[in-house]
Write a protein that holds these residues in place. Sequence first.
Motif, short mmCIF file in Angstrom:
data_model
loop_
_atom_site.label_atom_id
_atom_site.label_comp_id
_atom_site.label_asym_id
_atom_site.label_seq_id
_atom_site.Cartn_x
_atom_site.Cartn_y
_atom_site.Cartn_z
N ASP A 99 13.79 11.32 -7.54
CA ASP A 99 14.74 10.23 -7.34
C ASP A 99 14.60 9.63 -5.94
N GLU A 100 14.43 10.46 -4.93
CA GLU A 100 14.26 9.96 -3.56
C GLU A 100 13.00 9.12 -3.42
N ILE A 101 11.92 9.54 -4.04
CA ILE A 101 10.67 8.79 -3.95
C ILE A 101 10.82 7.43 -4.64
N ALA A 102 11.39 7.44 -5.83
CA ALA A 102 11.60 6.18 -6.55
C ALA A 102 12.50 5.24 -5.75
N GLU A 103 13.55 5.78 -5.16
CA GLU A 103 14.45 4.94 -4.36
C GLU A 103 13.77 4.45 -3.09
N LEU A 114 11.54 -0.23 -0.13
CA LEU A 114 10.43 -1.00 0.45
C LEU A 114 10.26 -2.35 -0.24
N GLY A 115 11.02 -2.60 -1.31
CA GLY A 115 10.98 -3.89 -1.98
C GLY A 115 10.06 -3.93 -3.19
N HIS A 116 9.73 -2.77 -3.74
CA HIS A 116 8.81 -2.72 -4.87
C HIS A 116 9.42 -1.94 -6.02
N ARG A 117 8.68 -1.81 -7.12
CA ARG A 117 9.20 -1.15 -8.32
C ARG A 117 8.56 0.22 -8.51
N PRO A 118 9.39 1.22 -8.76
CA PRO A 118 8.82 2.55 -9.06
C PRO A 118 8.27 2.59 -10.48
N SER A 119 7.19 3.34 -10.64
CA SER A 119 6.65 3.58 -11.99
C SER A 119 7.69 4.35 -12.78
N HIS A 120 7.75 4.07 -14.08
CA HIS A 120 8.76 4.77 -14.88
C HIS A 120 8.30 5.03 -16.31
N LYS A 151 0.83 -1.21 0.00
CA LYS A 151 0.00 0.00 0.00
C LYS A 151 0.87 1.26 0.00
N LEU A 152 1.92 1.25 0.80
CA LEU A 152 2.84 2.39 0.83
C LEU A 152 3.49 2.62 -0.54
N SER A 153 3.96 1.56 -1.15
CA SER A 153 4.62 1.68 -2.45
C SER A 153 3.65 2.18 -3.52
N ASP A 154 2.41 1.71 -3.46
CA ASP A 154 1.42 2.20 -4.42
C ASP A 154 1.18 3.69 -4.22
N SER A 155 1.08 4.13 -2.98
CA SER A 155 0.89 5.56 -2.70
C SER A 155 2.12 6.37 -3.09
N ALA A 173 2.42 1.92 9.47
CA ALA A 173 3.29 0.79 9.12
C ALA A 173 4.61 0.81 9.90
N GLN A 174 4.80 1.79 10.76
CA GLN A 174 6.05 2.00 11.49
C GLN A 174 7.25 2.14 10.54
N ASP A 175 6.99 2.82 9.44
CA ASP A 175 8.00 3.04 8.41
C ASP A 175 8.60 4.43 8.62
N GLU A 176 9.61 4.49 9.49
CA GLU A 176 10.22 5.77 9.84
C GLU A 176 10.93 6.44 8.67
N GLY A 177 11.43 5.65 7.73
CA GLY A 177 12.11 6.22 6.57
C GLY A 177 11.16 7.06 5.73
N THR A 178 9.98 6.53 5.46
CA THR A 178 8.99 7.27 4.67
C THR A 178 8.42 8.43 5.48
N VAL A 179 8.21 8.21 6.78
CA VAL A 179 7.73 9.29 7.66
C VAL A 179 8.70 10.47 7.59
N ALA A 180 9.99 10.21 7.74
CA ALA A 180 10.99 11.28 7.73
C ALA A 180 11.00 12.01 6.38
N LEU A 181 10.92 11.25 5.29
CA LEU A 181 10.93 11.84 3.96
C LEU A 181 9.72 12.76 3.76
N MET A 182 8.54 12.26 4.09
CA MET A 182 7.32 13.05 3.90
C MET A 182 7.30 14.27 4.82
N SER A 183 7.76 14.10 6.04
CA SER A 183 7.80 15.21 6.99
C SER A 183 8.72 16.32 6.49
N ASP A 184 9.87 15.94 5.97
CA ASP A 184 10.81 16.93 5.42
C ASP A 184 10.18 17.66 4.22
#
Length: 157
Positions: free
Chosen positions: A65-69, A74-80, A15-19, A128-139
Amino acid sequence: MTKNFIGLDKEKTVKLSDSLNDLLSNYQIFYMNVRGYHWNIKGDNFFELHVKFEELYDDLLLKIDEIAERVLTLGHRPSHAYSTYIERSEIPEQKDVADGKTAMNNIVDSFAKLIGKQRDLLNLAGDAQDEGTVALMSDYISQQEKTVWMYRSYLGH
């Protein structure tokens, strides 16, 4: 609950990767719009806006680039594919905008959409307790709120 290789719930990362891919689509269309504004701007504020739009699209490119990475992390593929970006983006594609005020209003509207999506992602990532995405979105949110204030002030709002 099955966890992935970084310790997050696998179902929640889908769900996170889709969003994140949805966000990526919006960023890509926004980026191309701003490139167009940079290339096509005319008028009294040409020099000021030409530089400002370049600063903005450089920043958007880094975030793309940061979003795609993050999707990859998270183990999924970015749209391209641009066809995917156009299909998924709520930010409309803009063509042949040469007026600074129109471009700035479009930018403010685009940031409003991005900030809303990032707030939704912040909530999903927190769940999801995904601190990496939380930090990115917060920034992103804190930076862009200030940017919107400045652009709105430029427009006299």
